[in-house]
Design an enzyme around this catalytic site. Sequence first.
Site: not given
Length: 401
Positions: A86-88, A90, A134
Amino acid sequence: MPSQQPLKPAVLDVFCGAGGMSLGFQRAGCKILGGIDHNPHAVTTHHQNFPKCKLKLEATDIRTLEDLPSLNLQPREVDILIGGPPCQVFSRVGLGKMKHDLKWDIEKDHRNFLYKEYVRFVDYYQPFFFVMENVDNLANKKELLSTILDELAACGYKVEYEVLDSSKFGVPQRRRRIFLIGVRSDLLWEPIFPKPSGQKAFSVGDAISDLPELKPIILSLKSKSRGPRQKDCDLLYRGEPESIYQQKMRRHNGDRVRNHLCRAHNDKDLEIFKTLKQGGKYRDLPEEMMRYRVDIFDDKYHRLYWDKPSWTLTAHMRKDCLAYIHPLQTRSISVREAARIQSFPDNFVFQAPMTRMFELIGNSVPPLLAEAVAKPIVKLIRRYYSQKVTRQNDTVRSKVS
């Protein structure tokens, strides 16, 4: 790897989502062993579209999978490990939203450390290759990126990264993502990345012009309801494919369209849709139609171009699709149109409520981009197994003689 299919690399997808990366690698010639994700809608969709997987877990928090041998996949049985933690924390958008939350502590947010679970899987399974995807903003976080690269390298891998734009690989969407690719250090290979096709990018029109027209669904401002519930019916295409891209999307699907559902909007939103030209944003509206601050909600409304690629689809489509207004019709795009723009073929059916379908699509790796990433990797692994079989046959022949 199973001896009966020596030339079909085996892939495990961690943080699999709906299966965009899985599909790309399958189309490149791989066998998908399974997908792991905590989202039940993602897992249901993955199971539906990859029914022959050896590993079929229910929705699972990867942090609870402490006993990897219990998955019944042996080290070195996995040829390629893929996935996107999960990339929130970043992403530019995610960070912007969370910074306004006074209760949020970036140092303690567990999503900062989920990449470590990916590293754990790499270390245990020791695949030939791994591919981690990502948001492109990770490339700007030099200290964090360096830490991730070092931890992956410590598992025994040569690791490199590149930022790829999906529109350069046959996807009708300008979507930049970072890919970290590692190859086991005991091999003579180097991390390898795909080269852009060099062809003109497909447009939104190239992607969706053959899909059935939908009437706008009006939601009353006086109603607290989210709008009429639509039934996911099979619809007929408008006609024959009108582009090479549509031919690719419709292959193996017959003459019916699934998941062609769009959101309901109130009459004020629909009036704004009519006013905006293609490419138009909220700031382009007449002053009397503005209900929000322009400096904050500059792109709250955004109408897609017909003859250009889309901008990046995001999971925020679950909340509303106001940033993805259909270029020609007075409505936001449908689930199937979003899937087309993300390069999911029409025979890939999403199993979830409509809003969650949008979320799954926005979070996905475009399958065509994943396929482009997979092809050079698959070529190397196939050559390895082919040469291994040849050596074994030569050994057998020499013993007989």
